[in-house]
Structures are given as C-alpha cells and as structure tokens.
Write an enzyme that holds these catalytic residues in place. Structure first.
Site, PDB file in Angstrom:
ATOM      1  N   GLY A   1       3.154   2.277  10.829  1.00 27.89           N
ATOM      2  CA  GLY A   1       4.326   3.210  10.652  1.00 27.89           C
ATOM      3  C   GLY A   1       4.976   3.614  12.158  1.00 27.89           C
TER       4      GLY A   1
ATOM      5  N   GLU B   1      -6.366   4.604   8.147  1.00 24.94           N
ATOM      6  CA  GLU B   1      -6.241   6.127   8.060  1.00 24.94           C
ATOM      7  C   GLU B   1      -7.516   6.607   7.355  1.00 24.94           C
ATOM      8  OE1 GLU B   1      -2.705   5.365   5.632  1.00 24.94           O
ATOM      9  OE2 GLU B   1      -1.514   4.865   7.659  1.00 24.94           O
TER      10      GLU B   1
ATOM     11  N   SER C   1       4.076  -2.551  10.291  1.00 24.71           N
ATOM     12  CA  SER C   1       5.498  -2.315  10.386  1.00 24.71           C
ATOM     13  C   SER C   1       6.023  -3.813   9.998  1.00 24.71           C
ATOM     14  CB  SER C   1       6.028  -2.095  11.753  1.00 24.71           C
ATOM     15  OG  SER C   1       5.607  -0.496  12.222  1.00 24.71           O
TER      16      SER C   1
ATOM     17  N   GLY D   1       2.985  -1.140   4.035  1.00 26.47           N
ATOM     18  CA  GLY D   1       3.188   0.220   3.975  1.00 26.47           C
ATOM     19  C   GLY D   1       4.653   0.738   3.573  1.00 26.47           C
ATOM     20  N   GLY D   2       5.209   1.408   4.481  1.00 31.93           N
ATOM     21  CA  GLY D   2       6.463   1.750   4.555  1.00 31.93           C
ATOM     22  C   GLY D   2       7.575   0.991   3.645  1.00 31.93           C
TER      23      GLY D   2
ATOM     24  N   HIS E   1      -9.249   1.319   5.324  1.00 28.61           N
ATOM     25  CA  HIS E   1      -8.168   1.484   5.788  1.00 28.61           C
ATOM     26  C   HIS E   1      -8.123   2.317   7.130  1.00 28.61           C
ATOM     27  CE1 HIS E   1      -3.741   2.415   6.592  1.00 28.61           C
ATOM     28  NE2 HIS E   1      -3.472   1.345   6.045  1.00 28.61           N
TER      29      HIS E   1
ATOM     30  N   ASN F   1       0.993  -1.169   0.255  1.00 27.87           N
ATOM     31  CA  ASN F   1       0.060  -0.150  -0.043  1.00 27.87           C
ATOM     32  C   ASN F   1       0.747   1.275   0.018  1.00 27.87           C
ATOM     33  OD1 ASN F   1      -1.775   2.187   0.404  1.00 27.87           O
ATOM     34  ND2 ASN F   1      -2.480   1.419   2.598  1.00 27.87           N
ATOM     35  N   TRP F   2       0.907   1.844  -1.273  1.00 27.35           N
ATOM     36  CA  TRP F   2       1.978   2.945  -1.039  1.00 27.35           C
ATOM     37  C   TRP F   2       1.160   4.226  -0.620  1.00 27.35           C
ATOM     38  CZ3 TRP F   2       3.667   2.565  -7.139  1.00 27.35           C
ATOM     39  CH2 TRP F   2       4.241   1.231  -7.266  1.00 27.35           C
ATOM     40  N   LYS F   3       0.401   4.374  -0.347  1.00 27.21           N
ATOM     41  CA  LYS F   3      -0.500   5.477   0.438  1.00 27.21           C
ATOM     42  C   LYS F   3      -0.265   6.735  -0.534  1.00 27.21           C
ATOM     43  CE  LYS F   3       0.167   3.212   4.789  1.00 27.21           C
ATOM     44  NZ  LYS F   3       0.098   3.172   6.252  1.00 27.21           N
TER      45      LYS F   3
ATOM     46  N   GLU G   1      -4.637  -4.955  10.745  1.00 23.56           N
ATOM     47  CA  GLU G   1      -3.744  -3.766  10.918  1.00 23.56           C
ATOM     48  C   GLU G   1      -4.128  -3.174  12.281  1.00 23.56           C
ATOM     49  OE1 GLU G   1      -1.959  -2.618   6.791  1.00 23.56           O
ATOM     50  OE2 GLU G   1      -3.635  -1.237   7.211  1.00 23.56           O
TER      51      GLU G   1
HETATM   52  P1  13P Z   1       3.533   0.298   7.494  1.00 18.21           P
HETATM   53  O1  13P Z   1       3.985  -0.905   6.951  1.00 18.21           O
HETATM   54  O2  13P Z   1       4.236   1.585   7.326  1.00 18.21           O
HETATM   55  O3  13P Z   1       3.342   0.129   8.929  1.00 18.21           O
HETATM   56  O4  13P Z   1       2.061   0.468   7.122  1.00 18.21           O
HETATM   57  C1  13P Z   1       0.968  -0.759   7.079  1.00 18.21           C
HETATM   58  C2  13P Z   1      -0.192   0.002   6.439  1.00 18.21           C
HETATM   59  O5  13P Z   1      -0.985   0.836   6.938  1.00 18.21           O
HETATM   60  C3  13P Z   1      -0.534  -0.699   5.219  1.00 18.21           C
HETATM   61  O6  13P Z   1      -1.937  -0.660   4.706  1.00 18.21           O
END
Ligand code: 13P
Length: 253
Positions: A176, A100, A216, A237-238, A98, A12-14, A170
């Site tokens: 993050g 967020e 993470s 994510g990251g 998600h 997920n590149w956000k 999640e």
């Molecule tokens: P991180 O891997 O950066 O913690 O993010 C997880 C995430 O929200 C994937 O949707």
C-alpha cells in the site's frame, strides 16, 4: 516465471466493497478474463460479499478465497469464521497470516501454523503470507525473518500437503506504499524461500511450490516481476479493486 509452474494472480480486497459493489466488480473481472486459461485467477472478497459473489463466478475461471479463518472446528469464538463455513460458501482458498493480521490482530507464526493445518485438514488451499518490516530489512534481517516465518508456518505440514500451498512474499514496506520491491529484490527472497523448502522437504516440493509476490503490484510493474524465474504470481491489494487494472494484471504478458 517458470513454465513448469502455473501462474496465480489473486486480488485481496481487504476491508472493501459491499455486496452490490463486490458483485459488480467481479462481474466485470469475469468478463475481462473469460479467455484466460493458462493461469489461475483468484479473488478474496470480504466474508460478507462471498454469498453474493459465488453466483456470479459460477461457471467462470475465477476461484474464491477468504481472507482469514479460525483454526478450531467450531465453538465459543465470537466473531470468528471456521473452515467448514468457508467451504459451505464455496471457497477454495484461504489467505493465512497476512501481515495486516500479524500487525493489527496479534497473529503469530504459531497461530498461522494452526490455521494452515486446519485449512489443509478441511480441504482448503492456503495462501500463506510472509514478509519483513522495513526496520528488519534495514537491519539486514530480511532473510532471518522470512526463514523464521516459513519454518514456523509449516511445522508439521507434510510434503504432500506442501503441494497444496501457495506462499505470498509480501514485504510489509511495499504494501500500500507504492514502493514495490524491485524484481531482483523480490526474486532473491523467493529463491531463498524455495531453497529453505527444498532443504526442509525435497527438490520436487520446492520446484512445484508457487510463490506470489505482493506489495504495490500494478499493471505497470507486473510483467517485470513475472519475468523473474522464482516469481510465480501476484497477490494484489489496491490494484485489484478496479476491474480494468485487475484484468490488466491477470492478463500480463
Ligand atoms: P497493495 O497491492 O495495495 O500494496 O497490497 C498488497 C497486499 O497486501 C495484498 O495482500
């Protein structure tokens, strides 16, 4: 991981990557996972990069996901994107709910449910996110929150439709932050979700359901997580923003 379920690793590149950056990233990923056949590989770029990426991933084993969509077919919803628009661009999956989006954009179990039903009606495969806040975990309410989110999300969804769904657990405190849930903590919630799905549907649906862990995840911890029986993949994510680390995640042993 259970051999009956095909692992699914998604990035997920956000809100990251311009079209040029996105194409470069996905080109490198495609090269690195060219021989990966026993698991699903998915990237979820921002909407704006999708048209560029689709040409790069054609004839590769990478599936394309959007990060969000609206529940209506079309109309006066300024700034929104419909399921049909995503299909038009070549998306196969869509991330829904998600944390967020729930935290910053007012999404609720109700809107998540409407989006899931619309995605299924139109032929997109939903990746549905659930997860508790740190305060909820500390108050001993993690299971209660997850149950509410899962039951709310799948209201009116049939057993046949459930077979098209991926759930991503999640925990919000792990996103993050570098603070991964331990494999045991994650597996406990995954098994809890599978149990709720079994009770609401049946054993076949529950056994076939793929549940990703997100929060993470890195190349260093993915194998321990994937070793757990109820963890069927990762939503990253990251660590999905760099080709080497995402490729290492996808090719976990
Ligand atoms: P991180 O891997 O950066 O913690 O993010 C997880 C995430 O929200 C994937 O949707």
């Amino acid at each position: 991981m259970n051999p009956k379920r095909r692992p699914i690793i998604a990035g997920n590149w956000k809100m990251n990557k311009t079209t040029v950056e996105a194409c470069e990233l996905v080109r490198k990923i495609a090269y690195a996972v060219i021989n990966t056949k026993d698991r699903d590989v998915v990237v979820a770029p921002p909407f704006t990069a999708i048209p560029g990426i689709i040409d790069v991933i054609r004839d590769t084993n990478i599936g394309l996901a959007a990060q969000n969509m609206h529940w209506e077919d079309k109309g006066a919803f300024t700034g929104e994107i419909s399921a049909e628009m995503l299909l038009d661009l070549g998306c196969k999956y869509v991330i829904i709910g998600h944390s967020e989006r729930r935290q910053y954009f007012g999404e609720t179990d109700g809107t998540v449910n409407k989006k899931i039903r619309q995605a299924l009606n139109k032929g997109l495969l939903p990746i549905v996110c659930v997860g508790e806040l740190l305060s909820e975990r500390e108050a001993g309410k993690a299971n209660e929150v997850i149950e509410r989110q899962v039951m709310g999300a799948f209201k009116g969804v049939t057993a046949a439709e459930m077979q098209k769904i991926v759930i991503a657990y999640e925990p919000v405190w792990a996103i993050g932050t570098g603070k991964t849930a331990t494999p045991d903590q994650a597996n406990e919630i995954h098994a809890f979700i599978r149990g709720k799905v079994k009770a609401a549907y049946n054993a076949d649906v529950a056994e076939g359901l793929r549940i990703q862990y997100g929060g993470s995840v890195t190349p260093d911890n993915v194998s321990q997580l994937m070793a757990k029986p109820d963890i069927d993949g990762a939503l990253v994510g990251g660590a999905s923003l760099k080709p080497e680390s995402f490729a290492a995640l996808v090719n976990f042993k």
